[in-house]
Every structure is written in structure tokens, then in C-alpha cells.
Write an enzyme that holds these catalytic residues in place. Structure first.
Site, mmCIF file in Angstrom:
data_model
loop_
_atom_site.group_PDB
_atom_site.id
_atom_site.type_symbol
_atom_site.label_atom_id
_atom_site.label_comp_id
_atom_site.label_asym_id
_atom_site.label_seq_id
_atom_site.Cartn_x
_atom_site.Cartn_y
_atom_site.Cartn_z
ATOM 1 N N TYR A 1 35.723 29.305 34.338
ATOM 2 C CA TYR A 1 36.148 30.086 35.506
ATOM 3 C C TYR A 1 35.862 29.292 36.777
ATOM 4 O O TYR A 1 36.741 29.103 37.621
ATOM 5 C CB TYR A 1 35.412 31.422 35.522
HETATM 6 N N1 LIG Z 1 35.255 41.446 43.021
HETATM 7 C C1 LIG Z 1 34.403 40.527 43.461
HETATM 8 O O1 LIG Z 1 33.220 40.838 43.754
HETATM 9 C C2 LIG Z 1 34.826 39.105 43.608
HETATM 10 C C3 LIG Z 1 36.176 38.761 43.558
HETATM 11 N N2 LIG Z 1 36.542 37.439 43.700
HETATM 12 C C4 LIG Z 1 37.968 37.094 43.651
HETATM 13 O O2 LIG Z 1 38.725 37.997 44.455
HETATM 14 C C5 LIG Z 1 39.977 38.286 43.814
HETATM 15 C C6 LIG Z 1 40.102 39.786 43.611
HETATM 16 O O3 LIG Z 1 38.976 40.232 42.853
HETATM 17 P P1 LIG Z 1 39.076 41.601 41.999
HETATM 18 O O4 LIG Z 1 39.818 42.609 42.781
HETATM 19 O O5 LIG Z 1 37.707 41.903 41.491
HETATM 20 O O6 LIG Z 1 40.011 41.106 40.804
HETATM 21 P P2 LIG Z 1 40.195 41.768 39.331
HETATM 22 O O7 LIG Z 1 39.218 41.140 38.394
HETATM 23 O O8 LIG Z 1 40.214 43.243 39.478
HETATM 24 O O9 LIG Z 1 41.656 41.187 38.923
HETATM 25 C C7 LIG Z 1 42.729 41.350 39.798
HETATM 26 C C8 LIG Z 1 43.993 41.489 39.007
HETATM 27 O O10 LIG Z 1 44.351 40.243 38.374
HETATM 28 C C9 LIG Z 1 45.212 40.606 37.309
HETATM 29 N N3 LIG Z 1 45.372 39.581 36.279
HETATM 30 C C10 LIG Z 1 44.405 39.046 35.512
HETATM 31 N N4 LIG Z 1 44.940 38.187 34.616
HETATM 32 C C11 LIG Z 1 46.296 38.213 34.812
HETATM 33 C C12 LIG Z 1 47.403 37.567 34.198
HETATM 34 N N5 LIG Z 1 47.229 36.727 33.171
HETATM 35 N N6 LIG Z 1 48.642 37.852 34.660
HETATM 36 C C13 LIG Z 1 48.829 38.703 35.686
HETATM 37 N N7 LIG Z 1 47.819 39.340 36.328
HETATM 38 C C14 LIG Z 1 46.569 39.100 35.875
HETATM 39 C C15 LIG Z 1 44.563 41.835 36.699
HETATM 40 O O11 LIG Z 1 45.560 42.595 36.025
HETATM 41 P P3 LIG Z 1 45.132 43.721 34.933
HETATM 42 O O12 LIG Z 1 44.479 44.793 35.754
HETATM 43 O O13 LIG Z 1 46.411 44.117 34.299
HETATM 44 O O14 LIG Z 1 44.164 43.047 33.974
HETATM 45 C C16 LIG Z 1 43.946 42.540 37.898
HETATM 46 O O15 LIG Z 1 44.679 43.674 38.299
HETATM 47 C C17 LIG Z 1 39.975 37.486 42.501
HETATM 48 O O16 LIG Z 1 40.682 36.273 42.659
HETATM 49 C C18 LIG Z 1 38.510 37.223 42.254
HETATM 50 O O17 LIG Z 1 38.285 36.046 41.469
HETATM 51 C C19 LIG Z 1 35.613 36.434 43.823
HETATM 52 C C20 LIG Z 1 34.282 36.732 43.867
HETATM 53 C C21 LIG Z 1 33.806 38.093 43.811
HETATM 54 N N1 LIG Z 2 38.649 38.221 38.922
HETATM 55 C C1 LIG Z 2 37.377 38.499 39.260
HETATM 56 N N2 LIG Z 2 36.585 37.502 39.682
HETATM 57 C C2 LIG Z 2 35.275 37.803 39.973
HETATM 58 C C3 LIG Z 2 34.787 39.098 39.884
HETATM 59 C C4 LIG Z 2 35.676 40.126 39.445
HETATM 60 O O1 LIG Z 2 35.287 41.305 39.327
HETATM 61 N N3 LIG Z 2 36.940 39.771 39.145
HETATM 62 N N4 LIG Z 2 33.494 39.390 40.195
HETATM 63 C C5 LIG Z 2 32.627 38.431 40.547
HETATM 64 C C6 LIG Z 2 31.194 38.828 40.835
HETATM 65 O O2 LIG Z 2 31.181 39.870 41.799
HETATM 66 C C7 LIG Z 2 30.313 37.691 41.356
HETATM 67 O O3 LIG Z 2 30.838 37.191 42.553
HETATM 68 C C8 LIG Z 2 28.917 38.199 41.665
HETATM 69 O O4 LIG Z 2 28.258 38.525 40.514
HETATM 70 C C9 LIG Z 2 33.032 37.005 40.615
HETATM 71 N N5 LIG Z 2 34.446 36.816 40.364
#
Ligand SMILES: NC(=O)C1=CN([C@@H]2O[C@H](COP(=O)(O)OP(=O)(O)OC[C@H]3O[C@@H](n4cnc5c(N)ncnc54)[C@H](OP(=O)(O)O)[C@@H]3O)[C@@H](O)[C@H]2O)C=CC1
Ligand SMILES: Nc1nc2c(c(=O)[nH]1)N=C([C@H](O)[C@@H](O)CO)CN2
Length: 240
Positions: free
Chosen positions: A152
Site C-alpha cells: 500500500y
Molecule cells: N480515511 C482515512 O483516515 C485516510 C484516507 N486516506 C486516503 O484518502 C482517500 C479516501 O479515504 P477513504 O474515504 O477512507 O477511502 P475508502 O477506503 O472508503 O475507499 C474509497 C472508495 O474506493 C473504492 N475502491 C476501492 N477499490 C476499488 C477498485 N478496485 N475499483 C473502484 N473503486 C475502488 C471503494 O469502493 P467500494 O466501497 O465499492 O469498495 C471505496 O468506496 C483514499 O485514497 C485513502 O487512501 C489516507 C489516509 C487516511
Molecule cells: N483507502 C483507505 N486508505 C486508508 C484508510 C482507509 O480507511 N481507506 N485509513 C488509513 C488510516 O486512517 C491511517 O491513516 C491511520 O491509521 C490509511 N489509509
């Protein structure tokens, strides 16, 4: 009344969480929105009712990515921005071949943005100086690695590098920037012990929620100068 002259903002993976909140944020401002979604959550109908164009797409194959790009080109003649939000936070785990985890992480965090930026660049260009944006969602772990999410972190590091490559390729019409969050919001299955441990990793000790990144995106879209940069949204975690 929506402004039908405005070019839509494309958000990938907007069926839930940050992407969903961002889509509604723009729709509330009467900014046209196109989203990709993989799973048909109830939220998708809500987005449609709010005026979003919702296109089903699975980026786990290059064909799926390119089919989505074709559907976007059929839906609009121009784009204001692309927000690459779609992501999977996959750890290495026993029973899953390492090559499978690595391929899946590179597919969603590298193949999708790389192929979509190339396929859709003509929709972003031709609208004037700094008139369009690409935003890559990377991660704080780009700068320090992760012992539990190695593939990742590596894939997000590649996406971080592509931020600078696409900034060089598409300037000055298109700005390209990255947002590198640490904890923004928990997942429903995160237990109390995990939550407390995660909160303690930053100086600010909170999970700020979607607004923290939405406000930064609003700023980036207003800029006529900032490009090729990554913005940490991490509560001071590197200093803890
Ligand atoms: N949430 C957090 O605390 C953090 C988030 N981030 C980044 O911020 C962004 C948003 O985070 P968050 O809202 O938690 O994201 P999620 O983990 O909720 O994923 C967002 C969406 O990506 C879609 N997705 C995953 N794989 C595929 C695929 N193969 N094809 C099409 N769609 C796909 C999922 O679809 P489905 O629902 O159908 O699986 C989901 O709805 C991400 O890029 C994440 O890495 C970074 C650090 C921390
Ligand atoms: N696609 C996602 N990426 C990440 C997520 C998530 O929920 N979906 N969450 C994290 C964590 O919050 C991390 O930043 C702290 O433990 C990282 N990336």
C-alpha cells in the site's frame, strides 16, 4: 439552479466516506459532479437525486479503468478537476499471496490514476491558465513507510511521484497536487483499543473527519500557482 456552463469535477470511489462527502460538498455549491462507484450503496441514489452523474466502475483491471474513461468522455466535453480518491487500504496478510496484494495496490493507486490522467487530459486542457486540477490522495506513510502495509505504502509513493510528473507534463493549464493524510476518519470495525492507539500517534489526538481534506481541496482549486506539491494532513504526526 446549477450552472450548466461549469465543467464537472470527477471524483473516483465516491460511494462512501471522504469521496461521498466531497461529492455532496460540490453539489451543494451547484458544482456539477461525475463520480465513479464500485459498490451500489444507497448513497449512490442520493447522489443521483442531488444531480451527480454516477458511473459504475471497477478499477481492478486496466480494461475497467479505460471503459470508465470512455464513459466519462461520453458524459462531458470538459472537466474542471479529477480527484483520485478511490483506494484500498490492504495489509499484507497470511493466506493472501504477496504478489496478489502488491498487484492490487499498484492497480488501484498507480494504474488507475496513470491511465485516467492520460485518457482524460484533453478534457482538462484548453480552458486557460490554471483552469483545471488533478488531485491525488496519497498518504502520510509515503514519507516513512509502513511495516504492515508495505505494498500500500509503495503504491502511494508511486502516486506521490506521479504528482510531480503530471505537474510537469500538464502545466500551466492543469495544476497537479497531492494530499497526504494520516488518520482522517475511522472505519466502522476499528475497535476502541485501535482507535485510542491511532489517536495517540499524532500531536493533535483527533480524527478530524472529511471536512479537513475538503477545505484543503477548496483551497487548491482556487490557487493559480500551487502545483507539483504534496500537502500533509496529519495532525503533526511526524513530530510526535
Ligand atoms: N480515511 C482515512 O483516515 C485516510 C484516507 N486516506 C486516503 O484518502 C482517500 C479516501 O479515504 P477513504 O474515504 O477512507 O477511502 P475508502 O477506503 O472508503 O475507499 C474509497 C472508495 O474506493 C473504492 N475502491 C476501492 N477499490 C476499488 C477498485 N478496485 N475499483 C473502484 N473503486 C475502488 C471503494 O469502493 P467500494 O466501497 O465499492 O469498495 C471505496 O468506496 C483514499 O485514497 C485513502 O487512501 C489516507 C489516509 C487516511
Ligand atoms: N483507502 C483507505 N486508505 C486508508 C484508510 C482507509 O480507511 N481507506 N485509513 C488509513 C488510516 O486512517 C491511517 O491513516 C491511520 O491509521 C490509511 N489509509
Amino acid at each position: 439552479m446549477g450552472n450548466t456552463q461549469q465543467r464537472p469535477i470527477l471524483i473516483t470511489g465516491a460511494g462512501r466516506r471522504i469521496g461521498l462527502a466531497l461529492a455532496h460538498h460540490f453539489l451543494n455549491q451547484h458544482q456539477p459532479v461525475i463520480v465513479s462507484y464500485r459498490t451500489e450503496y444507497g448513497s449512490i441514489e442520493g447522489l443521483r437525486r442531488a444531480g451527480a452523474v454516477c458511473i459504475q466502475a471497477d478499477f481492478s483491471t486496466d480494461a475497467g479503468i479505460l471503459d470508465f474513461a470512455d464513459n466519462v468522455k461520453s458524459a462531458t466535453g470538459g472537466l474542471r478537476a479529477i480527484v483520485h480518491n478511490a483506494s484500498a487500504w490492504q495489509a499484507e496478510k497470511p493466506g493472501t499471496p504477496l504478489s496478489e496484494t502488491l498487484a492490487a495496490m499498484m492497480q488501484i493507486h498507480v494504474h488507475a490514476p496513470y491511465l485516467l490522467n492520460h485518457a482524460l487530459q484533453d478534457l482538462l486542457c484548453g480552458h486557460g491558465h490554471a483552469a483545471s486540477d488533478i488531485i491525488h490522495f496519497t498518504d502520510y506513510v509515503v514519507e516513512r513507510g509502513s511495516d504492515k502495509h508495505i505494498a500500500y505504502a509503495a503504491s502511494k509513493a508511486a502516486l506521490d511521484n506521479m504528482t510531480r510528473s503530471f505537474a510537469r507534463k500538464l502545466a500551466p493549464e492543469v495544476k497537479v497536487n497531492a494530499i497526504a493524510p494520516s488518520l482522517i476518519m475511522f472505519n466502522d470495525d476499528d475497535d476502541a483499543e485501535y482507535r485510542q492507539k491511532a489517536l495517540n500517534k499524532s500531536l493533535m489526538k483527533i480524527a478530524p473527519g472529511e471536512k479537513e481534506v475538503i477545505d484543503l481541496i477548496d483551497y487548491l482549486l482556487t490557487s493559480c500557482y500551487v502545483t507539483g506539491r504534496s500537502f500533509g494532513v496529519d495532525g503533526g504526526r511526524p513530530l510526535n
